[in-house]
Scaffold this motif. Sequence first.
Motif, mmCIF file in Angstrom:
data_model
loop_
_atom_site.group_PDB
_atom_site.id
_atom_site.type_symbol
_atom_site.label_atom_id
_atom_site.label_comp_id
_atom_site.label_asym_id
_atom_site.label_seq_id
_atom_site.Cartn_x
_atom_site.Cartn_y
_atom_site.Cartn_z
ATOM 1 N N SER A 34 56.435 25.924 49.215
ATOM 2 C CA SER A 34 56.040 27.162 49.885
ATOM 3 C C SER A 34 55.342 26.809 51.202
ATOM 4 C CB SER A 34 55.108 27.963 48.989
ATOM 5 O OG SER A 34 53.870 27.286 48.863
ATOM 6 N N PRO A 35 55.228 27.758 52.109
ATOM 7 C CA PRO A 35 54.522 27.481 53.365
ATOM 8 C C PRO A 35 53.090 26.988 53.138
ATOM 9 C CG PRO A 35 55.755 29.518 53.555
ATOM 10 C CD PRO A 35 55.868 29.079 52.131
ATOM 11 N N ILE B 198 53.329 23.298 52.202
ATOM 12 C CA ILE B 198 53.667 22.499 53.381
ATOM 13 C C ILE B 198 52.422 22.297 54.257
ATOM 14 C CG2 ILE B 198 54.994 22.499 55.555
ATOM 15 C CD1 ILE B 198 57.269 23.834 54.000
ATOM 16 N N ALA B 199 51.614 23.323 54.401
ATOM 17 C CA ALA B 199 50.395 23.227 55.207
ATOM 18 C C ALA B 199 49.429 22.222 54.581
ATOM 19 C CB ALA B 199 49.739 24.601 55.328
#
Length: 164
Positions: free
Chosen positions: A10-11, A14-15
């Motif tokens: 998910s974003p 990734i962050a």
Amino acid sequence: MTTTPDYGPSPAQIARMRAKIADGIVVRRKRTRTRRGVLIGTSILTVGALVTGAAILATLPEAHSFSCYPADDLASMPQKVSYPLDLEPTAAVSEQVEWALELCALIRPEFQMPEPADPVVCRLPNLWLGVFPNELGRTQNEVCADLGLLEPEDTVPGFENPSG
């Protein structure tokens, strides 16, 4: 049977991964800089110590040692003689010459060196005094000049006596 497609992280995941990788890069760079700084600092200190030691050693031999030669030849095997430890070597060149002549006269019989009639003293390239037997009875100027050496009283360029 239905399967759900895998869309990857998910974003938010990734962050978090980017932040973790960036933190690791910062730590490694900092560690590399610290190691490099320690290595450079240690190298500078080592070079400084070596240069200082070499400068000190370069001035010591003249004041504390001299050589007694068995022949009027630099290729002959000299005997290195040091001043007695309980005596402080003198700064006066004339007294250093006297000591060199007297101490060489004392050690010559020990090393089966012939006793010269009129020995001469010259300044060797390493700044020690060299006592030569003067086999041909020449003057000090002639013996030193023939050997390519300075006379003891000659000033040696760049030399500073460590005794002051």
